[in-house]
Design a protein around this motif. Structure first.
Motif, mmCIF file in Angstrom:
data_model
loop_
_atom_site.group_PDB
_atom_site.id
_atom_site.type_symbol
_atom_site.label_atom_id
_atom_site.label_comp_id
_atom_site.label_asym_id
_atom_site.label_seq_id
_atom_site.Cartn_x
_atom_site.Cartn_y
_atom_site.Cartn_z
ATOM 1 N N TYR A 1 0.810 -1.212 0.000
ATOM 2 C CA TYR A 1 0.000 0.000 0.000
ATOM 3 C C TYR A 1 0.844 1.264 0.000
ATOM 4 O O TYR A 1 0.464 2.277 -0.602
ATOM 5 N N ARG B 1 -3.902 2.352 6.029
ATOM 6 C CA ARG B 1 -2.729 1.649 6.562
ATOM 7 C C ARG B 1 -2.780 1.585 8.086
ATOM 8 O O ARG B 1 -2.397 0.581 8.687
ATOM 9 N N PRO C 1 -0.087 -3.922 5.875
ATOM 10 C CA PRO C 1 -0.546 -3.461 4.558
ATOM 11 C C PRO C 1 0.557 -3.357 3.518
ATOM 12 O O PRO C 1 0.281 -3.397 2.320
ATOM 13 N N ASP C 2 1.817 -3.222 3.953
ATOM 14 C CA ASP C 2 2.933 -3.102 3.014
ATOM 15 C C ASP C 2 3.641 -4.456 2.908
ATOM 16 O O ASP C 2 4.841 -4.600 3.158
#
Length: 270
Positions: free
Chosen positions: A144, A164, A174-175
């Protein structure tokens, strides 16, 4: 108060609609060389089953099983299978405790699920357990923080920061894409092959579909409920984010892209 390890987006129709749009072409091209008739495949976190059913068309319906922890997702997948005449099997199961013997599948696939589990390394380790020697573990995850868009509307920047934050408070990482190598190595997967691709929404039809879906999700999905209940946002902020998405759809020069990392790996030796 946040509910730890809840699925950030939930299964509102606006969410399932975006999941149904996933295909091999737009979400699993990196896996295509592996999809030969007769190979067995497990799809972990199958959602409403769109890609899973396509896998069945490539390798044989009887060789494919889709699993998801959410009963709503399994029900949607079974309905879709019946609608298109597929006999792919769908079962409810936990990704970190799969109900299959060791060495059961040639391909064990997941798409955008590692980001939502409390222990992605444990999930990859479990995927490796049920993969056969000579088989492959496949994962595609979004990042993200690498999301880009134009025009640079402040409301979309607010959306990304809020998403996030809510995701981390409820549902993991999210990443996820940038962590695939680290997670795979910790799970003792090997022969890692990495690639990247992106979802891009830039034509008028794509902008309208994606922007309207997120305008609705910003107000009506579990993300919205968790944002408010967790104290991350007021409903007025969510309305502003929803309006920003609709404003973005009206820009003739609008662009939105989401970068994904892709992993192909061999299961642990021995």
């Amino acid at each position: 108060m946040d509910a730890p390890n809840a699925y950030t987006s939930g299964h509102h129709e606006s969410v399932l609609a975006t999941h149904r749009r996933r295909t091999i072409a737009n979400s699993a091209q990196y896996l295509e060389p592996q999809l030969t008739m007769g190979r067995t495949l497990l799809d972990v976190g199958c959602g409403p089953g769109t890609i899973t059913i396509e896998f069945g068309a490539r390798v044989g319906d009887a060789n494919v099983v889709g699993v998801d922890m959410a009963e709503a997702a399994i029900a949607a997948a079974r309905t879709h299978a019946a609608d298109v005449g597929s006999t792919v099997r769908f079962e409810r199961a936990n990704a970190t405790g799969l109900p299959f013997d060791d060495n059961s599948f040639d391909i064990v696939h997941t798409h955008q699920t590692l980001q939502h589990v409390p222990d992605p390394v444990a999930m990859l380790r479990e995927m490796g357990r049920v993969a056969r020697p000579g088989g492959v573990v496949a994962a595609r995850e979004v990042d993200y923080a690498a999301t880009t868009w134009f025009p640079e509307l402040p409301g979309l920047a607010q959306w990304l920061e809020l998403y996030r934050r809510v995701h981390r408070a409820t549902s993991g990482e999210p990443d996820a894409a940038r962590r695939l190598v680290s997670w795979a190595r910790a799970a003792q997967l090997h022969e890692l092959h990495l690639s990247a691709s992106a979802w891009v929404f830039a034509t008028p039809a794509e902008r309208n579909w994606w922007g309207e879906a997120w305008a609705e999700r910003a107000l009506e999905s579990d993300f919205a409920r968790q944002a408010v209940d967790g104290g991350h946002a007021q409903i007025s902020e969510l309305r502003a984010i929803s309006d920003a998405w609709r404003e973005w759809t009206r820009h003739d020069d609008g662009w939105f892209s989401m970068t994904h990392g892709e992993l192909l790996a061999a299961p642990p030796p021995g």
